[in-house]
Design an enzyme around this catalytic site. Sequence first.
Site: not given
Ligand SMILES: Cc1ncc(COP(=O)(O)O)c(C=O)c1O
Length: 325
Positions: A65, A135, A159
């Site tokens: 990510w 994040d 989550k």
């Molecule tokens: C740590 C993290 N950041 C970003 C994302 C992307 O999130 P989204 O699907 O809400 O755009 C995820 C997806 O699981 C994630 O686990």
Amino acid sequence: MSHRSDWFRSVLDEAESNIRKLLKIPDAYHVLFLQGGSSLQFSMIPMNFLRGRKLEATYLKTGYWSAKAPPEAGFEGAVKILWDGAEGGYRNLPEQYELQIAPDSAYLHYVSNETVEGLEFQYIPESKNVPLICDMSSNLLSQPLDVEKFDLIYAHAQKNLGPAGVTLVIIKDELAQSAPEKLPTLMDYRTHIKAKSIYNTPPVFSIYTLMLVTRWLLHEVGGLEKMHEINIRKAQNLYEALDSNSGVYQPYASPACRSKMNCAFHLKDEQFYEVFFAEARDHNIMGLEGHRSIGGIRASLYNAVTENDVDCLTAYLQYFAQKSH
Ligand SMILES: Cc1ncc(COP(=O)(O)O)c(C=O)c1O
């Protein structure tokens, strides 16, 4: 039901107030309920805080990510990857001494919990006077947090917070006001601050459910210290089951970086995957398939997973290990 009704305003206000209590958020920060998931934050952050500046934005690349964020920043300006774990297959995280951040960086961005590989920072990186952006999609509200160390925190709901559709942003006013003028309206944090998260139609059901989750955390669980204790016990239970059957299971993350939220592991013998997943389903245990980037198995232990659920999983892991010997 109108999203501008007094009733929905009271839902938003309670959600914000509960989050402020749980995380002890100081008044200098805004709490925003946005859309577009965490992926939109990958773009919105550099639009607001890198665009038009002759500075570099600094990123830590510690997993699947966090690796998605720097290319988006690259559309807006210069990017520096201060630490890159790709070569080691993202099994480790940097230690503080490895993070010498340039004092004139636009900001430092990192991901506190790598959802795919199951790596969790055990400390908050020191960014000196550089704005710190994190994040926290997969570990926010799983433990207490010192919000004052950060300038911007974001986490999608799906989550620990509630259903998908809403993304929580906690942003220091000073940082929000530093953005350039003439950004697209919805991409400007100041729009959402001014409109108190209802500039346009918000995802009312997701926000309502998030409010109920924060109410549960506050009044039934008893706060984040309590939630943290439960999460520690859950994670210890699971990792113990894996470590005590090391002939069968191979955890992905190196021990010092293990996440309490996501535990990725492999079977030492590849031929057993099919039967592992099939028998897990027979035991009513679903969704254990690992992310497509690393394969294997992943068990996520978010707040909604109970200690009893983890006991069921570890009993299955013991049973399967004995059987496959
Ligand atoms: C740590 C993290 N950041 C970003 C994302 C992307 O999130 P989204 O699907 O809400 O755009 C995820 C997806 O699981 C994630 O686990």
